[in-house]
Design an enzyme around this catalytic site. Structure first.
Site, PDB file in Angstrom:
ATOM      1  CE1 TYR A  56      -3.476  -2.755   0.225  1.00 35.76           C
ATOM      2  CE2 TYR A  56      -3.667  -2.306   2.685  1.00 35.76           C
ATOM      3  CZ  TYR A  56      -4.150  -2.782   1.570  1.00 35.76           C
ATOM      4  OH  TYR A  56      -5.070  -4.034   1.530  1.00 35.76           O
ATOM      5  CG  LEU A 206     -18.715   1.379   4.870  1.00 38.55           C
ATOM      6  CD1 LEU A 206     -18.080   2.884   5.227  1.00 38.55           C
ATOM      7  CD2 LEU A 206     -20.326   1.585   5.224  1.00 38.55           C
ATOM      8  N   GLY A 209     -17.017   2.705  -0.065  1.00 41.08           N
ATOM      9  CA  GLY A 209     -17.736   3.896  -0.172  1.00 41.08           C
ATOM     10  C   GLY A 209     -19.043   4.246  -0.795  1.00 41.08           C
ATOM     11  CB  SER A 212     -20.449   5.310   2.670  1.00 44.28           C
ATOM     12  OG  SER A 212     -20.299   6.496   1.601  1.00 44.28           O
TER      13      SER A 212
HETATM   14  N1  LIG Z   1      -7.517  -8.376   1.515  1.00 40.20           N
HETATM   15  C1  LIG Z   1      -8.021  -7.582   0.621  1.00 40.20           C
HETATM   16  O1  LIG Z   1      -7.863  -7.990  -0.671  1.00 40.20           O
HETATM   17  C2  LIG Z   1      -8.365  -5.959   0.645  1.00 40.20           C
HETATM   18  C3  LIG Z   1      -8.843  -5.540  -0.147  1.00 40.20           C
HETATM   19  C4  LIG Z   1      -8.976  -3.891  -0.130  1.00 40.20           C
HETATM   20  C5  LIG Z   1      -9.143  -3.458   1.282  1.00 40.20           C
HETATM   21  N2  LIG Z   1      -8.489  -4.269   2.298  1.00 40.20           N
HETATM   22  C6  LIG Z   1      -8.567  -3.750   3.554  1.00 40.20           C
HETATM   23  O2  LIG Z   1      -9.877  -3.495   4.196  1.00 40.20           O
HETATM   24  C7  LIG Z   1      -9.683  -2.105   4.496  1.00 40.20           C
HETATM   25  C8  LIG Z   1     -10.856  -1.399   4.496  1.00 40.20           C
HETATM   26  O3  LIG Z   1     -11.479  -1.599   3.129  1.00 40.20           O
HETATM   27  P1  LIG Z   1     -11.868  -0.271   2.081  1.00 40.20           P
HETATM   28  O4  LIG Z   1     -11.271   0.734   2.444  1.00 40.20           O
HETATM   29  O5  LIG Z   1     -12.108  -0.763   0.691  1.00 40.20           O
HETATM   30  O6  LIG Z   1     -13.331  -0.437   2.741  1.00 40.20           O
HETATM   31  P2  LIG Z   1     -14.628   0.519   2.940  1.00 40.20           P
HETATM   32  O7  LIG Z   1     -14.703   1.127   4.232  1.00 40.20           O
HETATM   33  O8  LIG Z   1     -15.760  -0.259   2.151  1.00 40.20           O
HETATM   34  O9  LIG Z   1     -14.508   1.717   2.050  1.00 40.20           O
HETATM   35  C9  LIG Z   1     -13.773   2.764   2.326  1.00 40.20           C
HETATM   36  C10 LIG Z   1     -14.167   3.992   1.507  1.00 40.20           C
HETATM   37  O10 LIG Z   1     -15.522   4.535   2.146  1.00 40.20           O
HETATM   38  C11 LIG Z   1     -15.495   5.778   2.346  1.00 40.20           C
HETATM   39  N3  LIG Z   1     -16.424   6.063   3.444  1.00 40.20           N
HETATM   40  C12 LIG Z   1     -17.559   7.023   3.500  1.00 40.20           C
HETATM   41  N4  LIG Z   1     -18.158   6.954   4.853  1.00 40.20           N
HETATM   42  C13 LIG Z   1     -17.183   6.152   5.620  1.00 40.20           C
HETATM   43  C14 LIG Z   1     -17.312   5.939   7.005  1.00 40.20           C
HETATM   44  N5  LIG Z   1     -18.376   6.384   7.871  1.00 40.20           N
HETATM   45  N6  LIG Z   1     -16.175   4.981   7.518  1.00 40.20           N
HETATM   46  C15 LIG Z   1     -15.425   4.671   6.513  1.00 40.20           C
HETATM   47  N7  LIG Z   1     -15.110   4.891   5.284  1.00 40.20           N
HETATM   48  C16 LIG Z   1     -16.142   5.631   4.845  1.00 40.20           C
HETATM   49  C17 LIG Z   1     -14.116   6.102   2.837  1.00 40.20           C
HETATM   50  O11 LIG Z   1     -13.804   7.437   2.955  1.00 40.20           O
HETATM   51  P3  LIG Z   1     -13.547   8.739   2.246  1.00 40.20           P
HETATM   52  O12 LIG Z   1     -14.779   9.380   2.226  1.00 40.20           O
HETATM   53  O13 LIG Z   1     -12.320   9.456   2.808  1.00 40.20           O
HETATM   54  O14 LIG Z   1     -13.180   8.419   0.749  1.00 40.20           O
HETATM   55  C18 LIG Z   1     -13.338   5.396   1.656  1.00 40.20           C
HETATM   56  O15 LIG Z   1     -13.219   5.931   0.507  1.00 40.20           O
HETATM   57  C19 LIG Z   1      -8.533  -1.666   3.744  1.00 40.20           C
HETATM   58  O16 LIG Z   1      -7.962  -0.197   4.351  1.00 40.20           O
HETATM   59  C20 LIG Z   1      -7.594  -2.496   3.607  1.00 40.20           C
HETATM   60  O17 LIG Z   1      -6.884  -2.356   4.863  1.00 40.20           O
HETATM   61  C21 LIG Z   1      -8.121  -5.758   2.013  1.00 40.20           C
END
Ligand SMILES: NC(=O)c1ccc[n+]([C@@H]2O[C@H](COP(=O)([O-])OP(=O)(O)OC[C@H]3O[C@@H](n4cnc5c(N)ncnc54)[C@H](OP(=O)(O)O)[C@@H]3O)[C@@H](O)[C@H]2O)c1
Length: 331
Positions: A56, A206, A209, A212
């Site tokens: 990352y 989410l 996003g 969300s």
């Molecule tokens: N194992 C894998 O293959 C894999 C793949 C992807 C992710 N991950 C891990 O999982 C974590 C979470 O995944 P993700 O970031 O894709 O998931 P997510 O939580 O579904 O999406 C995050 C996005 O949603 C927005 N968002 C809007 N409201 C929110 C709220 N209340 N809380 C949190 N976020 C909100 C975020 O903020 P903004 O408004 O700031 O944009 C960001 O753009 C990653 O950080 C990573 O560590 C793992």
């Protein structure tokens, strides 16, 4: 903050984890000071599970985590690290490498960047098809023996791989996408994980996003933003998916919570063995996510949510075709 245990053999962690990915990569520009403040707020709010990947931002995310943990009690944090993705200096994705010698090399560099002598949960980001899973887990088991890692996790692998891996060494948890819009794990992977005593850390709760309540079609995306090529964020698919989010939003308003909170609470309600990871990048988003930990859903509410966003309702795949190809979980 309540806790949940990752599988039969994994650590106890906060019932909600924080994923740091978007603080360095894939979701457009992020503010470093705000990112560190967000990790601090998470720790202060009782979050112990912190998820990162060495790729990352090509090490940036791990160095950010090191900075955020400076002056904090390292042993209160459960650090989960993914490794194995190969990337070029321009950020290009070049494949995956989990040869035993590569696993050890990745770990040596991560320990240095994180400034720690051990990682709590260490996992290959994707299955390297060129290396039998038994050999990958065997290499990780040696690192457990040597004290460099505490637990072995996996990411985006299917049921058969889980079985083969668990036959070599206990697996704490499978990190995999799971949300109202991505329910592929329910048919086979989740039941097999449960049978084997493997926990689930659910990401994309989410839907990056989309679920969300904060997403608008006018949001500008850079070329490096995952969502600029994610099928679910394109044209008509985006409209259909946002209509599902609106339906969820109506139920959230009736319950007096936000859309994001209802989406996260739905994942948490699918089992005590599931820990949602949220990708908050700012304190405001984090505070909203943390508000989920008190949200309880009744059977009737779960049924209403299911009716508003039925399984399979999402328009478009969760990854573009080239990326789907690397997902053992989708084979
Ligand atoms: N194992 C894998 O293959 C894999 C793949 C992807 C992710 N991950 C891990 O999982 C974590 C979470 O995944 P993700 O970031 O894709 O998931 P997510 O939580 O579904 O999406 C995050 C996005 O949603 C927005 N968002 C809007 N409201 C929110 C709220 N209340 N809380 C949190 N976020 C909100 C975020 O903020 P903004 O408004 O700031 O944009 C960001 O753009 C990653 O950080 C990573 O560590 C793992």
């Amino acid at each position: 903050m309540r806790t949940r245990t990752l599988g039969r053999t994994g650590p106890a962690v906060s019932a909600l984890g924080l994923g740091l990915m978007g603080m360095s990569d894939l979701y457009g520009p992020a503010d470093e000071t705000e990112s560190v403040a967000t990790v601090h707020a998470a720790l202060d709010g009782g979050v112990t599970l912190l998820d990162t990947g060495d790729f990352y931002g090509m090490g940036h995310n791990e160095m950010l985590l090191r900075e955020a943990l400076r002056g904090r009690d390292r042993d209160k944090a459960v650090i989960s690290v993914k490794f194995g993705a190969l990337r070029g200096p321009d950020g290009a994705w070049l494949g995956y490498d989990s040869r035993p010698e590569a696993v050890k090399t990745f770990l040596a560099y991560s320990l240095r960047r994180l400034g720690t002598d051990h990682i709590d949960v260490y996992r290959p980001a994707r299955l390297d098809p060129a290396v039998p899973i038994e050999d990958q887990v065997g290499a990780l088991a040696e690192l457990v023996q040597a004290g460099y890692i505490r637990h072995i996790g996996l990411s985006e692998v299917g049921a058969e791989t889980l079985r083969r891996a668990a036959a070599v060494h206990p697996i704490s948890d499978l990190q995999i996408e799971y949300s109202l819009l991505s329910r592929g794990i329910e048919a086979e992977i989740l039941p097999v994980a449960r049978e084997l005593g493997i926990g689930v850390t659910a990401y994309g709760v989410l839907s990056r996003g989309l679920l969300s309540g904060h997403w608008t079609p006018s949001r500008e995306l850079t070329a490096a933003d995952f969502r600029s090529h994610s099928p679910r964020f394109q044209g008509e698919n985006l409209d259909r998916n946002l209509a599902l989010t609106d339906a969820l939003g109506k139920l959230a308003a009736a319950k007096g919570v936000t859309t994001a909170q209802l989406a996260i609470a739905w994942v948490a309600a699918q089992g005590e063995d599931i820990v949602p990871l949220v990708g908050a990048r700012t304190r405001v988003r984090l505070a909203e996510s943390l508000g989920t930990t008190d949200v309880e859903l009744t059977g009737a509410e779960l049924a209403e949510i299911e009716a508003a966003v039925p399984a399979g309702a999402a328009a478009g795949g969760r990854y573009a075709a080239a990326q789907l190809d690397h997902l053992d979980s989708e084979k």
